[in-house]
Write an enzyme that holds these catalytic residues in place. Sequence first.
Site, PDB file in Angstrom:
ATOM      1  N   ARG A 171       0.912  -1.010  -0.075  1.00 23.62           N
ATOM      2  CA  ARG A 171       0.000   0.022   0.140  1.00 23.62           C
ATOM      3  C   ARG A 171       0.928   0.762  -0.139  1.00 23.62           C
ATOM      4  NH1 ARG A 171      -3.251  -3.223  -0.798  1.00 23.62           N
ATOM      5  NH2 ARG A 171      -5.747  -3.320  -0.198  1.00 23.62           N
TER       6      ARG A 171
ATOM      7  N   SER B  53     -10.209  -0.115   2.545  1.00 24.87           N
ATOM      8  CA  SER B  53      -9.970  -0.395   4.301  1.00 24.87           C
ATOM      9  C   SER B  53      -9.202   0.696   5.129  1.00 24.87           C
ATOM     10  CB  SER B  53      -8.271  -0.882   3.487  1.00 24.87           C
ATOM     11  OG  SER B  53      -8.922  -2.197   3.422  1.00 24.87           O
TER      12      SER B  53
ATOM     13  N   GLU C  16      -4.708   3.519   6.451  1.00 19.59           N
ATOM     14  CA  GLU C  16      -4.160   3.221   4.897  1.00 19.59           C
ATOM     15  C   GLU C  16      -4.978   4.552   4.565  1.00 19.59           C
ATOM     16  OE1 GLU C  16      -5.909   1.859   0.891  1.00 19.59           O
ATOM     17  OE2 GLU C  16      -5.642   0.084   2.572  1.00 19.59           O
TER      18      GLU C  16
END
Length: 362
Positions: A189, A262, A358
Amino acid sequence: MSLLFTLFFFTADTHRKKLTLLKIAMNTYQNISLKPYNTFGIEALAHTFLEISKIQELNEIVKSGVIKDENFYILGGGSNILFTGNYSGTIIHPTFKGIKILEKNKSFALIKVFAGEIWDSFVDFCVENNFGGIENLSLIPGNCGASPVQNIGAFGVKVKDCVKSIDIFNIETAETKTLLNHDCQFGYRTSIFKNKFKHSWLITSTTYELTTGNHNFITHYGNVNKELKKLKEVSLKSIRQSVINIRTKKLPDPKEIGNAGSFFKNPVVSIKKANEILKTFSDAPTYLLSETETKLAAGWLIEKCGWKGKRVGNAGVHEKHALVLVNYGDAKGTEIINLSEEIKKSVFEKFGVRLETEVNFL
Ligand code: EPU
């Protein structure tokens, strides 16, 4: 009038004049609501908003000097951002479209996609045209320009697996560059665009190397194989359909309830730490990364702390997937942050694991 006030009005006036000139070249707005531009559906105002439909317009922005007057932020599809209040700077929103097949032979194709294309429409285009590699990334919200920034990933595939090169433009200097995959510092990520190139570099297009024959189907992850069995064939189309079926069953649609997918990353811990957790919770999902490290499932940790389906005011934890925070209507960015802090605190208290967000905050 004090000197400070005179300076403020002079600066605001020059900024307005620059914007008036820019309005001739592109869509320029002031004090515009950002609600339609973020999948969380958070209400916030942008002082200045520049919508760029042609790459050439980027040069106009640099020439005008408008971004030297105030802070600026490059906003893609708004699917990974949380607005924490009004934004007093300039939002630059690229919408330039286009998909070009640069090269195609019996084994692979090079496809260039421009930043403003919707990611899932691009995946659909590739699957329909028998270009393989990104079918597992079906239905991820957002635009193509943002996909490499956080190296989007799902069902055993990451965007970095298929990126050949990325064309970028520096919004302060008008410099252009083409980065190859290995220049992008991709990680879980993350990429160079979340670090060294965070501020001024804008992705204009990405070139993907995709298979045209001998596709490498990745079906082992999660319930993909189980869904595939129902569809009775293994193909790019059936994998895409399986992923869509799984995602729609457990992840909320931002059109129905505001969310940014997320909210936290899955935490990476030492194998020793994971084993400690497994001693008490033998059902904890773990994903071995190396000889020393393991990834834990943040959704599982959050659920075990009792947060799944909980609502606090207008913010909440989704009832089917605890990794997703949702906006029940008029949540403010700060309400979502407060909830996320509570979650972090309880996960740390119960498991001694620190969750990292995130989603980006602005
Ligand atoms: N789990 C729970 N409770 C929950 C949610 C998950 O126990 O409320 C468990 C699941 O049963 C499973 C494990 O946690 O054993 C992992 O769950 P899942 O397979 O749903 O994947 P994830 O690790 O939670 C990641 C990505 C998702 C991506 C899925 C599928 C991150 C931060 N998220 O989620 O990406 O769709 O894998 O590959 O890596 C996104 O980035 O926005 C996103 C949705």
